[in-house]
Motif scaffolding. Structure first.
Motif, mmCIF file in Angstrom:
data_model
loop_
_atom_site.group_PDB
_atom_site.id
_atom_site.type_symbol
_atom_site.label_atom_id
_atom_site.label_comp_id
_atom_site.label_asym_id
_atom_site.label_seq_id
_atom_site.Cartn_x
_atom_site.Cartn_y
_atom_site.Cartn_z
ATOM 1 N N ASN A 68 0.759 -1.251 0.014
ATOM 2 C CA ASN A 68 0.037 -0.028 -0.040
ATOM 3 C C ASN A 68 0.962 1.252 0.039
ATOM 4 O OD1 ASN A 68 -2.322 -1.332 -0.198
ATOM 5 N ND2 ASN A 68 -2.731 -1.230 2.176
ATOM 6 N N ALA A 87 1.052 3.446 -3.109
ATOM 7 C CA ALA A 87 0.020 4.512 -3.675
ATOM 8 C C ALA A 87 0.658 5.956 -3.382
ATOM 9 C CB ALA A 87 -1.130 4.360 -2.792
ATOM 10 N N LYS A 88 0.083 7.022 -4.359
ATOM 11 C CA LYS A 88 0.750 8.120 -4.124
ATOM 12 C C LYS A 88 0.029 9.072 -3.211
ATOM 13 C CE LYS A 88 3.682 7.448 -7.157
ATOM 14 N NZ LYS A 88 4.932 7.013 -6.562
ATOM 15 N N PHE A 89 0.441 9.178 -2.209
ATOM 16 C CA PHE A 89 -0.211 9.987 -0.784
ATOM 17 C C PHE A 89 0.128 11.453 -1.172
ATOM 18 C CE2 PHE A 89 -0.046 5.560 0.847
ATOM 19 C CZ PHE A 89 -1.401 5.529 1.155
#
Lengths: 210, 210
Positions: free
Chosen positions: B98, B101-103
């Motif tokens: 996870n 993902a691009k936070f």
């Protein structure tokens, strides 16, 4: 335990070598096939294969060229700019490990360690007949690591050989089905069991999971 | 099947990406922990950790700095020259995945993906509380790979943390006991089963086996 820098450096030499060689985690167990200008084949176990990029398809291997002892893999790649990487099958880890012995220059590890030389098309370097997944590479770039004098040799993949049924529709290779081995440190071999494949993950997906 | 260079290049883009990313074999699944100048922590899954040498103790990670999207790991290492590597436990592979993902810049993957920030001594970058094997590194060298613009960041190990009972007398780390995961391609995770440890091998030993 927690070891600080001076405590790491104070470890007994072999213990430090083994510990530091293990600390990155599992490494791919690969046999690197090369051939000399005189047509003598060479095979050597390497744990330092690194994926560099997929377009162009590039991978690297780390070599240690500047030592007193003979370095056939490095010398052969310098001589004819090509090499093969071949996955070590779990049933052949001892044979593969045996290639780390120092043979004489007129001895081929293929014969001495019980592997079959396989030539594909007109690719000059030998592949390993017993390996299910293998790639032929052309030397593309040589990068010296100043910190310790090692060299990262980067090759462009110009040939791939693997059974169709190891590759999914999406291009995933099943390493458990292929029986490819992993290596830790200098001499411990592992088999691989697939746990899970996850899709490309978006921030919103993660938010929903939690 | 056998794929030649033009056939590899002609593969559908995602299929080529997955295939070429798998072809080196198993990779170590590591979480790289960094911190920004503003004190914001970052955590990212990497499969590109490479052992470089044991004296001095060096390892590398391959990063792709020149892209349109934000690269927090690279930027943070450039800002304060330190990072941590943390083995992904087999029970946490989805959480680890996870982190890809691009936070947003104000979100920490530690919180968003369910990992615990751990600070050891005065080392500035965060370790992963859930990882059993971890190292703190100081940036030592930055090597650009001209063939595709990626960068190999080489760090010197200045701190190690792992349970004593994972390390043998000789310094071998038991990755099965530690529950460290492997990674293939971009998104398939594997567990590890120890097959065998072989001693340093001499030419004469091999001759005797055959």
């Amino acid at each position: 335990m927690i070891l600080k820098e001076n405590e790491i450096l104070d470890l007994e030499r072999i213990k430090r070598l083994n510990l530091i060689n293990s600390i990155t985690g599992i490494k791919p167990a690969n046999l690197i096939g090369t051939i000399s200008s005189a047509g003598m084949s060479n095979l050597a176990i390497f744990g330092s294969t690194l994926h560099i990029g997929s377009n162009p398809p590039l991978l690297g291997i780390l070599v240690r060229p500047v030592e007193e002892i003979r370095r056939d893999t490095y010398r052969n790649i310098m001589a004819n700019a090509c090499f093969t990487i071949n996955h070590v099958p779990v049933g052949r880890v001892q044979h593969a490990h045996n290639t780390s012995a120092k043979f004489e220059q007129w001895e081929s590890e293929f014969i001495e360690c019980g592997f079959t030389e396989e030539f594909i098309g007109d690719f000059p370097a030998p592949f390993v007949g017993e390996s299910r997944i293998k790639a032929g590479l052309s030397l593309q770039e040589e990068l010296e690591i100043r910190s310790n004098g090692t060299v990262l040799l980067i090759g462009r993949i110009i040939m791939l050989s693997l059974p169709d049924d190891f590759i999914s529709e999406e291009g995933y290779v099943d390493l458990e089905l292929a029986g490819s081995a992993g290596l830790s440190g200098l001499n411990t071999y592992y088999s691989l069991t697939k746990l899970d494949t996850f899709p490309y993950v978006n921030r919103e997906d993660v938010k929903e999971q939690t």
